[in-house]
Every structure is written in C-alpha cells, then in structure tokens.
Design an enzyme around this catalytic site. Structure first.
Site, PDB file in Angstrom:
ATOM      1  N   HIS A  31       0.844  -1.193   0.000  1.00 44.11           N
ATOM      2  CA  HIS A  31       0.000   0.000   0.000  1.00 44.11           C
ATOM      3  C   HIS A  31       0.884   1.251   0.000  1.00 44.11           C
ATOM      4  O   HIS A  31       1.882   1.310   0.733  1.00 44.11           O
ATOM      5  CB  HIS A  31      -0.943   0.001   1.208  1.00 44.11           C
ATOM      6  CG  HIS A  31      -2.062  -1.000   1.078  1.00 44.11           C
ATOM      7  ND1 HIS A  31      -2.770  -1.480   2.157  1.00 44.11           N
ATOM      8  CD2 HIS A  31      -2.597  -1.594  -0.030  1.00 44.11           C
ATOM      9  CE1 HIS A  31      -3.697  -2.328   1.725  1.00 44.11           C
ATOM     10  NE2 HIS A  31      -3.605  -2.416   0.404  1.00 44.11           N
ATOM     11  N   ASP A  89       0.753   4.154   1.228  1.00 48.00           N
ATOM     12  CA  ASP A  89       1.055   4.868   2.466  1.00 48.00           C
ATOM     13  C   ASP A  89       2.142   4.156   3.281  1.00 48.00           C
ATOM     14  O   ASP A  89       2.481   4.603   4.382  1.00 48.00           O
ATOM     15  CB  ASP A  89      -0.220   5.099   3.303  1.00 48.00           C
ATOM     16  CG  ASP A  89      -0.969   3.819   3.626  1.00 48.00           C
ATOM     17  OD1 ASP A  89      -0.986   2.898   2.782  1.00 48.00           O
ATOM     18  OD2 ASP A  89      -1.542   3.726   4.723  1.00 48.00           O
ATOM     19  N   HIS A  90       2.690   3.088   2.751  1.00 47.29           N
ATOM     20  CA  HIS A  90       3.801   2.383   3.411  1.00 47.29           C
ATOM     21  C   HIS A  90       5.067   2.325   2.552  1.00 47.29           C
ATOM     22  O   HIS A  90       6.115   1.923   3.055  1.00 47.29           O
ATOM     23  CB  HIS A  90       3.378   0.965   3.806  1.00 47.29           C
ATOM     24  CG  HIS A  90       2.261   0.965   4.805  1.00 47.29           C
ATOM     25  ND1 HIS A  90       2.466   0.788   6.160  1.00 47.29           N
ATOM     26  CD2 HIS A  90       0.931   1.181   4.650  1.00 47.29           C
ATOM     27  CE1 HIS A  90       1.303   0.873   6.781  1.00 47.29           C
ATOM     28  NE2 HIS A  90       0.352   1.116   5.880  1.00 47.29           N
ATOM     29  N   HIS A 135      -0.073   2.226  11.893  1.00 48.81           N
ATOM     30  CA  HIS A 135      -0.975   3.388  11.982  1.00 48.81           C
ATOM     31  C   HIS A 135      -1.295   3.718  13.435  1.00 48.81           C
ATOM     32  O   HIS A 135      -1.294   2.838  14.300  1.00 48.81           O
ATOM     33  CB  HIS A 135      -2.322   3.099  11.296  1.00 48.81           C
ATOM     34  CG  HIS A 135      -2.260   3.001   9.808  1.00 48.81           C
ATOM     35  ND1 HIS A 135      -2.467   4.068   8.978  1.00 48.81           N
ATOM     36  CD2 HIS A 135      -2.032   1.941   8.990  1.00 48.81           C
ATOM     37  CE1 HIS A 135      -2.375   3.690   7.710  1.00 48.81           C
ATOM     38  NE2 HIS A 135      -2.107   2.386   7.684  1.00 48.81           N
TER      39      HIS A 135
END
Ligand code: GBP
Ligand code: ZN
Length: 282
Positions: A56, A58-59, A173
């Site tokens: 993903h 966001d990683h 997160h």
C-alpha cells in the site's frame, strides 16, 4: 538500538532503527522520503536498507526517491507490487545490520504479501521489537483486504502471538483510540480496555504516539488477541476462534462507519441534499 518513531501522512508511522555504536540504520515503511532523509541526516545515520511491510502506497511511496538519494540502498519486502523493491523476502529469512538482527515473519491477510519484522540486538538486554505494519495494531488488527479469518488467526496466534511477551509492538498506523472504543463495545467490563483507552485519549490530546505497546499488554485489551475469552465469544455468538475472528472483523468494519466519514464527505452529502431539485410549491 534506537527506534525513531516518525509520524507521517494522516496517521501512518515510519520507523528508523539505528545501531548506536556504528550508526548503521534501516527504515521500516518509508512513505515520505524527504522526512526520512532529514532524520537520517540529523542522526548522522548510515541508511543501509528499507524494510517494507506491504505494498500500500502509504507504506512505500518514498522508496523510489530514497533509491535516488542512496544508490546502494536495499529495499526489502515480500510483494512484487512494492515500489522500488530490490530484495524479495521469504518467511523466516534473517537479515543483519551491524549487531541488529531481523527475522522476517510472513503475515498475509491485510494484503497477500504482508511481512512483519521481529528485531533484536546482540548482547543487549532490551526487549525485542516487532514492526507489525497493518497486521497487528495497538488494540486491533488490519482489514482483511486480500486474506481470510483463518490467515489472521494464524498470524495473531501462531506467527506473532508466540513471540516473547515483552516484545514491543510498533505498528503501521495510529488507530489506538478508535480500536479501543471498539474493544470496549466487545468487552464493556474489561478494566484493561478502559485504562488503556483513557491513556490513549490523553496521548492523542497531546499528539503523542501510543506506540510501542507490548505483546503482553495486547493480550489484555486487544479483542483480536482474545478469541477464547468468554466475553468475546458472547459478543460474536461464536465459540470456534476462527469464527470469532471472522465476526469480530466484520463488526469492526461496520463500527461507527458514519462517524468515521471525513468531514468533506459529510458536507458534500449535506450539500447534495440541499441542492436536490424539489417540485416548486404552488
Ligand atoms: C478507521 O479506523 O478510521 N476507517 C478506518 C481507517 C489501513 S490503511 C481506514 C482503514 O481502513 N485503514 C486500514 C485498516 O486496516 N484499518 C483497520 C481497521 O479499520 O480496523 N490503506 O491505506 C489502508 O490499508 C489502503 C491503501 C487501503 C491502499 C487500500 C489500498 Br488499495
Ligand atoms: Zn495497508
């Protein structure tokens, strides 16, 4: 070994792990290259590698820019969809950065190629660390985008749940408050949930991360780690731990959906109601 906890994007964590003697370092989940480069520079660290938990964006969004800045950088991960990947990992593979050891633990379910990283330092009495990405969160677990309840059950009970109980948990997160609100719905009488929720709300207020927790703590308040507890079985109406896991996840997916809508989405919805064409009054 020093772990720098770096808050990025809305609620993501990126980590920089530094061996204090040699300054050798690696990052976990490099989503924002500029911010990481700045911290590497400030710490005088020698960045050898990036370990990516899953594909993903966001990683792993920062990976290509980091490779530009550090041409010898190794980018590790277990999924070909990870941007900039140079070294593909398999379950139980071990890596070494100076005196720091990493064991790669394959934890598919949130995504089919998700890897978690268990880290410890030679001759060091400190508790080991687990970088659990979007598999295990403080008080919760990741959504099952590409996997099953069977897989998450195996991840949380066998692969991660059997690590030393003092292992520090560094997740992907900051979801602790919302996770524990759900945990409280599952177990309204669990004092450990209430205590941790009050603590996490206070941290949130001051904008301080709630990581790390410890594996031992998670067993007390994380419903996804408490599948055999009577209260959790009662909430889900199931006895079989895989079924308990399946129902818990489904309930969490639907928990407070409305409240979690971002404000622009709520406003857009209200505006759409206002502008709806109505029959003119006579
Ligand atoms: C909440 O808790 O507010 N609605 C959630 C946050 C990880 S990020 C949004 C969410 O679903 N987050 C994901 C999750 O697993 N949450 C655990 C939970 O809800 O209990 N992501 O960034 C998410 O993985 C993403 C990126 C997803 C690309 C899909 C793609 Br494609
Ligand atoms: Zn994710």
């Amino acid at each position: 070994m020093k772990v720098k906890v770096i808050s990025v994007l809305d609620d993501n964590y990126m980590y920089l792990i530094i061996e204090e003697e040699t300054k050798e370092a690696f990052a976990v989940d490099a989503s924002v290259a500029k911010k990481l480069i700045e911290i590497v520079r400030k710490e005088g660290a020698n960045l050898k590698a990036v370990l990516t938990t899953h594909h993903h964006l966001d990683h792993c969004r920062g990976n290509p820019d980091l490779t530009q800045r550090f041409p010898d950088l190794h980018i590790y991960g277990a999924d070909d969809r990870i941007g900039g990947l140079t070294h593909k990992l398999v379950h139980n593979q071990e890596l070494k950065f100076g005196g720091i050891n990493v064991r790669c633990l394959f934890t598919p379910c949130h995504t089919s190629g998700h890897m978690s990283f268990f880290v410890w330092e030679d001759g060091c009495a400190d508790a080991p660390a687990l970088f659990s990405g979007d598999t295990l969160f403080v008080g919760g677990c990741g959504r099952f985008f590409e996997g099953t309840a069977e897989q998450m059950y195996k991840n949380l009970t066998e692969t991660l749940g059997t690590l030393p109980s003092d292992t520090k948990i560094f997740c992907g997160h900051e979801y602790t408050v919302r996770n524990l609100k759900f945990a409280l719905k599952v177990e309204p009488d669990n004092e450990r949930v209430k205590e941790k929720l009050a603590w996490a709300k206070a941290r949130d207020e001051d904008d301080i991360p709630t990581v790390p927790s410890s594996l031992e703590e998670e067993f007390h308040y994380n419903p996804f780690m408490r599948l055999k507890e009577e209260a959790v079985q009662k909430f889900t109406g199931k006895m079989d731990p895989v079924e308990v896991m399946r129902v818990l996840r489904k309930e969490k997916d639907n928990f407070k959906k409305k409240e979690q809508l971002p404000i622009p989405a709520i406003l857009a919805f209200q505006l759409s109601l206002l502008s709806e064409s109505r029959p003119a009054k006579k």
